[in-house]
Each structure stands twice: as structure tokens, then as C-alpha cells.
Design a protein around this motif. Structure first.
Motif, PDB file in Angstrom:
ATOM      1  N   GLN A 103       8.034  -4.282 -15.517  1.00 57.72           N
ATOM      2  CA  GLN A 103       7.539  -4.017 -16.868  1.00 57.72           C
ATOM      3  C   GLN A 103       6.789  -2.697 -16.955  1.00 57.72           C
ATOM      4  OE1 GLN A 103       5.422  -7.494 -18.342  1.00 57.72           O
ATOM      5  NE2 GLN A 103       6.894  -8.852 -17.365  1.00 57.72           N
TER       6      GLN A 103
ATOM      7  N   GLY B 234       4.031  -1.887 -15.609  1.00 59.92           N
ATOM      8  CA  GLY B 234       2.582  -2.065 -15.719  1.00 59.92           C
ATOM      9  C   GLY B 234       1.840  -1.500 -14.519  1.00 59.92           C
ATOM     10  N   GLU B 235       0.529  -1.624 -14.581  1.00 56.26           N
ATOM     11  CA  GLU B 235      -0.314  -1.164 -13.474  1.00 56.26           C
ATOM     12  C   GLU B 235      -0.498  -2.315 -12.496  1.00 56.26           C
ATOM     13  OE1 GLU B 235      -4.946   0.174 -12.601  1.00 56.26           O
ATOM     14  OE2 GLU B 235      -4.260  -0.020 -14.665  1.00 56.26           O
ATOM     15  N   LEU B 236      -0.349  -2.034 -11.218  1.00 56.80           N
ATOM     16  CA  LEU B 236      -0.591  -3.030 -10.185  1.00 56.80           C
ATOM     17  C   LEU B 236      -1.825  -2.611  -9.408  1.00 56.80           C
ATOM     18  CD1 LEU B 236       0.306  -5.504  -8.491  1.00 56.80           C
ATOM     19  CD2 LEU B 236       1.631  -3.922  -7.095  1.00 56.80           C
ATOM     20  N   ARG B 237      -2.836  -3.461  -9.431  1.00 54.38           N
ATOM     21  CA  ARG B 237      -4.075  -3.127  -8.736  1.00 54.38           C
ATOM     22  C   ARG B 237      -4.265  -4.102  -7.576  1.00 54.38           C
ATOM     23  NH1 ARG B 237      -9.075  -2.864 -12.594  1.00 54.38           N
ATOM     24  NH2 ARG B 237      -7.795  -1.294 -13.620  1.00 54.38           N
ATOM     25  N   LEU B 238      -4.339  -3.543  -6.376  1.00 53.45           N
ATOM     26  CA  LEU B 238      -4.550  -4.354  -5.181  1.00 53.45           C
ATOM     27  C   LEU B 238      -5.843  -3.900  -4.520  1.00 53.45           C
ATOM     28  CD1 LEU B 238      -0.893  -4.056  -3.830  1.00 53.45           C
ATOM     29  CD2 LEU B 238      -1.874  -6.051  -4.929  1.00 53.45           C
TER      30      LEU B 238
ATOM     31  N   VAL C 266       5.328  -7.035 -12.544  1.00 53.16           N
ATOM     32  CA  VAL C 266       4.500  -5.917 -13.025  1.00 53.16           C
ATOM     33  C   VAL C 266       5.301  -4.619 -12.932  1.00 53.16           C
ATOM     34  CG1 VAL C 266       2.471  -4.512 -12.513  1.00 53.16           C
ATOM     35  CG2 VAL C 266       2.304  -7.001 -12.482  1.00 53.16           C
TER      36      VAL C 266
ATOM     37  N   ILE D 190       4.212  -9.175  -8.332  1.00 54.19           N
ATOM     38  CA  ILE D 190       4.287  -7.729  -8.075  1.00 54.19           C
ATOM     39  C   ILE D 190       5.571  -7.169  -8.679  1.00 54.19           C
ATOM     40  CG2 ILE D 190       4.572  -5.998  -6.249  1.00 54.19           C
ATOM     41  CD1 ILE D 190       2.721  -7.797  -4.507  1.00 54.19           C
TER      42      ILE D 190
END
Lengths: 282, 212
Positions: free
Chosen positions: A131, A133-137, A128, A125
Motif C-alpha cells: 500500500q 505506507g510507512e513501515l516503522r521497526l 504496508v 509488512i
């Protein structure tokens, strides 16, 4: 004072403060906590999701540090000191952070299946986020897809009664959930009192630095950590590492129950808490 | 890097309900690395811990598996090996159902025969193995699977004969490190241990780039 609403379970004496789990109003903890009113003043500062007229959550994810900041500001506003902090799930992390920020305000900390995910998950986590980025949970998407409207309380109760999440809850516990999680909608029927948007916001804002914070906790105050045997949140890997980092803390597992054991096993949980409070003189 | 982190759940033949984090890239990757730990060398020990991030950074999805006997706090007896195979099959099946083109299975010690099992039964277009401190016999049953094998000369499992007999196989790359023990560290010398960790990570990265 209105900025920090205070929910009270009653009682007098030393203060027990509850920080709730994401999506679970304080009323749902009554079976667990109300009996403590025989010797304690039991209160809860609800998170912003439950504040009156709060509106939608911020557009971008924040941090559970905001929960800790609100918790401390609320305790100050209500002049609550010598607090026994009880936190469930993300409320456990918020309580932990509040204790680390202002330890002199607390006398003990009780973590109920805190959202302390295994180190490699937390580090992913963080990576991400670093950087950009996209974090998808999945929990976020689940919250956003959650059914949010019902014709009446009976319909809501029947809907939730069929959900696996509540399969080991008593009917009375589920009615507390139904009554506290719904409110009249402006255009008729019932809507969720804890909006799916706020629930998703909190999941997206998950705090990922707990493993760095945990070692600082050990020398500060007595700590009790209770986990559910079948939890999918504070899993064995996390529990073992937490035990290594908190050698002075007491760890207890509630057999046969999962992440929501404070609701599904309130009597056993209360017994564990009461015995421990007695043992540490709190 | 953008990731979706989900949790795969199964009931282990050893008893406990297991939750396995599954790291998937957004958009989906075509490559999956499965990490199978040792008996005491878990996915949070240095090489497997860093290997997970190394894989993610190189565009691989990753599945770090734990065994039911580790979670239940019990120990593992050799006669329970079939249970361990079943545990791994249950833990990995939902991820493998995504039909990856490239599969790499990394095993440490006890995880190495399990890694070979999984690689031999996998249905990906290309399959490879990273065997860290391989245990007896696994190097003889690779069936042509592309393999990176890593061991130290101070590991009781190190056999110069096994290395000599298998290094002529074009599918096998051996890396033998002077002085490393079964935990792939130099006992009593943290600087040398860290230097070895770096070397092992570098060779793993090379291997994943070559074979993914």
C-alpha cells in the motif's frame, strides 16, 4: 576479485561459508567456526556494509535478495562449490535464498536463528509495502541511535560490556566484537566499522516472503535449523510452522540462550553442527 | 496504511518468555483489537488471522496474543485457568497502557472467557467483544458489554437455549451458522467453509465499524 572480499577462517577441504547477522562482523564468529578448519575450508563473504570504501547505503530500502545475489556472485567469483552454507539471522535468509536460486552450488544448509518472523508479522509488512505506507521497526531506530564513536577500544569494550545484549557473552567474545566492530576514525578515536546507516538499511529492507519460499527448500538438500530457546526473532510460532514446512530438516534448540547463541554458546553450537554434518555425510 | 511493528515481551506463568507482536498505526490509532486464541485455534488460524488484517485495514491497532502453554509445547488443564488469566494480563498490559478510547477483545473458544475478563476490567471509553464459539457460561456474564457472538449449529457447544435466552439482550448480536463445527468450518466441504469464513469476516467488519 576485489569486488567480493573474502574473509577466511582457515582450513582446507569442503567449503563452509558463513553469512553473518546484521551488525556482526565475521571475526566475531571465530570461536564458533575456526575449529572447523581441522576438516573444512571456512570462509565468509562479508555483506556490502563491510566492503572497503563502500560509502553510505542506498537512500531507499532494498531487499535481502541483494544479499543473496552478492553471496552467489562472490561464490562464483571465488570458484567456491559444494558449499555448506551457514547463515545467522538475516544471513540465514540470504543463504536460504541463495540455495533456492542456485541449489547445485550447495551441499547443505544450516540456519542459525534465521530472521523468519511469524506469518502475521510478515504479512503485515507486505501489506504496508503493497500500500506504499510507512513501515516503522524499532530495530531501525535503535540502529540509527547506536553510539558510533569511542575514544579507544577499552572505552568501547566497557560500553558494550554493560549492555544487556552482550550480558551472556564471554569477555573474549566481546573483545572480538570490539576489535572487529571498530576502526580508526579520520579525525581520531574509533568509529563503527559496520555503520549504523547500513545496519538500519538492512533492517528496513527485511525480506517478508520467506514463508512462501520455505516449502521449496525441503527436497533440495539437507537442512539443519538451530534456534535459541529465548530468541525474540525465530520464535516458537515460527519454529513450529517451519518444522511443518520442512519435515525432512533437523531442528535443534540451544537451551538458555537467545538470538545470539552462536556468540554466547559457540561450543554447544559447534557440537550440534559437527554431529549433524557427520550424520548427513557432509 | 503505515504501521509500527514492535514486540512486547513478558515471562509467561507457564514458563517461556513470550514475544507478542504489537501492530500500531502511524499516526497512532484510538482503537485497539486484542485477539485471544483458542486452545488449538491459534492466531494463525483463518478467522483470527484475517481478523487481524481486517482490523488493521479499518484503522484499529492490533495485538495477537499467544499463550505460554502453546509456546512451551505443553497442554492446558482447566485448573490452570488463573495462570492463563495472568498470562493474558501480562501480555496485554503494555498495549493497554496506551489509553485507547475504544477496545475490542476477540476471543475464540478458550479465549472467550479471557476476553470477557479483559473487557470487564478495561478502562477504555467503549469496550466491545467478538466471541467466536463462546464456551459455557460466558454469555451470561457480559454485564452489558456490546458483543458479537458467532457459533455453528454443528458445534458441540452450540445451545439453542443459550442463544434464545441472550439474543433479546440489546447488547448482543448472535450469528448462528448452519452446519459449522467448533472450528467454524463445514467438515468435508471446503467451498462452504470458505463461504462461511467470508460471511464471518463481513459481520466482524460490520461490528468493528459500528463499535469503533
Amino acid at each position: 576479485m576485489a569486488q567480493y572480499p573474502l574473509y577466511t577462517f582457515g582450513g582446507g577441504g569442503p567449503v563452509i561459508h558463513l553469512a553473518v547477522a546484521n551488525g556482526f562482523p565475521p571475526q566475531t564468529y571465530r570461536p564458533l567456526l575456526a575449529p572447523f578448519a581441522d576438516a573444512y575450508r571456512v570462509v565468509c563473504l562479508p555483506p556490502r556494509a563491510l566492503w572497503p570504501q563502500i560509502g553510505p547505503p542506498p537512500a531507499q530500502p532494498g531487499s535481502w535478495r541483494e544479499l543473496a545475489d552478492d553471496l552467489l556472485a562472490g561464490l562464483r567469483a571465488h570458484d567456491l562449490n559444494g558449499v555448506i552454507a551457514v547463515g545467522h539471522s538475516f544471513g540465514g535468509v540470504a543463504s536460504l535464498l541463495a540455495v533456492l536460486d542456485e541449489p547445485e552450488r550447495f551441499r547443505a544448509l544450516i540456519l542459525l536463528d534465521p530472521t523468519i518472523l511469524p506469518p502475521h508479522v510478515m504479512d503485515a509488512i507486505k501489506a504496508v509495502r503493497q500500500q506504499g505506507g510507512e513501515l516503522r521497526l524499532p530495530l531501525v531506530e535503535g540502529a540509527l541511535k547506536r553510539r558510533s564513536r569511542f575514544a579507544d577500544a577499552e572505552e568501547a569494550f566497557a560500553y558494550w560490556r554493560g549492555k544487556p545484549l552482550f550480558s551472556d557473552w564471554s569477555d573474549s567474545a566481546l573483545w572480538l566484537y570490539t576489535d572487529s566492530m571498530t576502526r580508526p576514525a579520520a579525525d581520531g578515536g574509533l568509529e563503527l566499522a559496520w555503520s549504523p546507516a547500513w545496519e538500519a538499511y538492512y533492517y528496513q529492507s527485511i525480506y517478508a516472503n520467506t514463508w512462501d519460499d520455505l516449502p521449496r527448500l525441503d527436497a533440495l538438500l539437507p537442512v539443519l535449523v538451530i534456534g535459541g530457546e529465548t530468541t525474540d526473532t525465530f520464535v516458537a510460532e515460527s519454529r513450529e510452522r517451519a518444522q511443518a514446512l520442512l519435515p525432512n530438516a533437523r531442528f535443534v534448540t540451544i537451551a538458555g540462550h537467545g538470538h545470539l547463541f552462536p556468540h554466547s554458546a559457540p561450543d554447544e553450537t559447534r557440537r550440534v553442527i559437527r554431529e549433524w554434518l557427520t550424520s548427513v555425510g557432509a | 496504511m503505515s504501521l509500527e511493528i514492535t514486540t512486547l515481551t513478558h515471562t509467561s506463568p507457564f514458563g517461556p518468555v513470550m514475544t507478542t507482536p504489537f501492530f500500531r498505526h502511524i499516526p497512532p490509532a484510538e482503537r485497539l483489537l486484542v485477539l485471544l486464541p483458542g486452545r488449538g485455534y491459534t492466531v494463525n488460524h483463518p478467522i483470527l488471522f484475517h481478523l487481524l488484517y481486517l482490523a488493521l485495514e479499518n484503522g484499529w491497532d492490533a495485538l495477537p496474543v499467544s499463550y505460554g502453554f502453546q509456546t512451551s509445547g505443553g497442554d492446558f488443564r482447566p485448573e490452570q485457568f488463573p495462570l492463563l488469566q495472568e498470562d493474558v494480563a501480562l501480555a496485554t498490559a503494555p498495549a493497554l497502557a496506551n489509553s485507547y478510547r475504544h477496545l475490542c477483545v476477540a476471543g475464540k473458544s478458550l479465549g472467550t472467557p479471557l476476553a470477557v475478563d479483559l473487557a470487564r476490567s478495561a478502562k477504555a471509553d467503549s469496550v466491545s467483544l467478538i466471541l467466536l464459539t463462546p464456551v459455557g457460561g460466558v454469555m451470561q456474564v457480559l454485564d452489558g458489554v456490546r458483543t458479537l457472538a458467532v457459533i455453528g449449529t454443528n458445534d458441540p457447544l452450540y445451545s439453542p437455549d443459550v442463544v434464545r435466552l441472550t439474543e433479546s439482550d440489546a447488547h448482543v448480536d448472535w450469528r448462528v451458522y448452519d452446519g459449522l463445527n467448533h472450528s467454524l468450518i463445514v467438515e468435508g466441504d471446503w467451498r462452504a467453509s470458505l463461504a462461511a469464513l467470508r460471511e464471518i469476516m463481513d459481520v466482524c467488519e460490520w461490528f468493528l465499524r459500528e463499535h469503533g
